[in-house]
Design a protein around this motif. Structure first.
Motif, mmCIF file in Angstrom:
data_model
loop_
_atom_site.group_PDB
_atom_site.id
_atom_site.type_symbol
_atom_site.label_atom_id
_atom_site.label_comp_id
_atom_site.label_asym_id
_atom_site.label_seq_id
_atom_site.Cartn_x
_atom_site.Cartn_y
_atom_site.Cartn_z
ATOM 1 N N VAL A 97 112.282 -63.265 45.584
ATOM 2 C CA VAL A 97 111.928 -61.900 45.035
ATOM 3 C C VAL A 97 112.431 -61.975 43.216
ATOM 4 N N ARG A 98 111.276 -61.298 42.508
ATOM 5 C CA ARG A 98 111.328 -61.437 41.215
ATOM 6 C C ARG A 98 111.187 -59.455 40.944
ATOM 7 N N THR A 99 110.965 -58.545 39.347
ATOM 8 C CA THR A 99 111.401 -57.829 38.922
ATOM 9 C C THR A 99 110.417 -57.021 39.208
ATOM 10 N N GLY A 100 110.338 -56.154 39.396
ATOM 11 C CA GLY A 100 108.421 -55.561 39.633
ATOM 12 C C GLY A 100 107.666 -55.738 41.116
ATOM 13 N N ASP A 101 108.831 -56.672 42.149
ATOM 14 C CA ASP A 101 107.985 -57.157 43.251
ATOM 15 C C ASP A 101 108.552 -56.042 44.567
ATOM 16 N N ARG A 102 107.659 -55.939 45.519
ATOM 17 C CA ARG A 102 107.502 -54.689 46.358
ATOM 18 C C ARG A 102 108.442 -54.960 47.893
ATOM 19 N N ILE A 103 109.094 -54.631 48.312
ATOM 20 C CA ILE A 103 109.892 -54.984 49.520
ATOM 21 C C ILE A 103 109.561 -53.552 50.534
ATOM 22 N N ARG A 104 109.169 -54.174 51.610
ATOM 23 C CA ARG A 104 109.038 -52.711 52.691
ATOM 24 C C ARG A 104 110.609 -53.830 53.602
ATOM 25 N N ILE A 105 111.412 -52.341 53.710
ATOM 26 C CA ILE A 105 112.523 -52.085 54.919
ATOM 27 C C ILE A 105 112.283 -51.416 55.675
#
Length: 264
Positions: A97-105
């Motif tokens: 993961v990088r700054t600016g990425d989005r992850i769905r929890i």
């Protein structure tokens, strides 16, 4: 330098402390004032051996050393990772993961037989019941601060996190890594069934008990009552202030804790 009585050195025990007496003797002799035993790891058999080594070292060196045992509290952690985005490493698979990425929890991983968003990885967590507590704009921290983000959007059965901090070339997010929601008023119980199972051992062996998920004065009152019921009301209670809610309630927490003989 002269330490006086204003500072104490605490050392966290690992499994080796149960089987390597020389290590413990050297630590006590070098000035370890408090030995910390984390009940998230190992078990009563190892803890008992650690404490026996500490007691033997105290007698041999003539130094004092307190035993501090942490209650684990509810373990909010990453669970399963989206297999469509996994990368392999000798330490195990991970999501980069990088700054600016989005992850769905979410509570479950995507059904591979159905269409899905292929741009956003999905991660499940150990306590999906927190989905009812989180709000957009709140902070979220993974893996002891290695990855930080904010809750960008609440969605059905979960929420979306926007990563606001990760290492320059990206950070590895793995399964079973800690999650902290410092601004969220979580409704999880402060003491788990596992904590209650460990409490009799802690009460009869430790000088200090660390309260990891304390938030309300009623949490402190409950632990005080439990220790009294076990016949050890004099054990020191250490409040671990780890959330905004606990910080805002600190005066009330301290007032309640001061009903105990020893508190920190």
């Amino acid at each position: 330098c002269t330490r006086g009585d204003l500072a104490q050195i605490m050392v966290t025990m690992d499994r080796q402390a149960a089987y390597d007496y020389d290590l413990i003797r050297d630590l006590v002799g070098a000035g370890m004032d408090i030995a910390r035993v984390n009940t998230s790891h190992d078990g009563p058999e190892e803890w008992e051996k650690m404490i026996a080594n500490i007691e033997r070292a105290k007698e041999e060196t003539g130094r004092s050393c307190l035993v501090y045992m942490d209650l684990a509290g509810p373990k909010l952690r990453t669970a399963k990772l989206d297999p469509a985005f996994l990368q392999e490493h000798k330490k195990g698979p991970f999501l980069l993961v990088r700054t600016g990425d989005r992850i769905r929890i979410a509570g479950t991983l995507p059904d591979p037989s159905k269409p899905r968003d292929v741009t956003m990885p999905q991660v499940t967590i150990s306590h999906p019941e927190i989905f009812e507590d989180v709000r957009a704009g709140e902070s979220i921290v993974f893996d002891d601060g290695k990855i930080r983000g904010k809750i960008a959007e609440i969605i059905p059965e979960g929420f979306i996190v926007e990563i606001t901090y990760a290492k320059l070339n990206g950070a590895k997010l793995r399964a079973d890594k800690g999650i902290n929601l410092p601004n969220t008023a979580l409704q999880l119980p402060s003491l788990t069934e596992e904590d209650y199972a460990h409490l009799p051992f802690i009460a009869s062996h430790a000088d200090l008990v660390g309260y990891s998920f304390v938030r309300q004065p009623s949490d402190v009152e409950q632990l005080q009552a439990d220790l009294k019921k076990l016949g050890h009301p004099g054990i020191g209670i250490i409040l671990k202030i780890e959330t905004k809610e606990a910080f805002e309630n600190l005066p009330l927490l301290l007032l309640m804790a001061m009903k105990s003989a020893k508190v920190g």
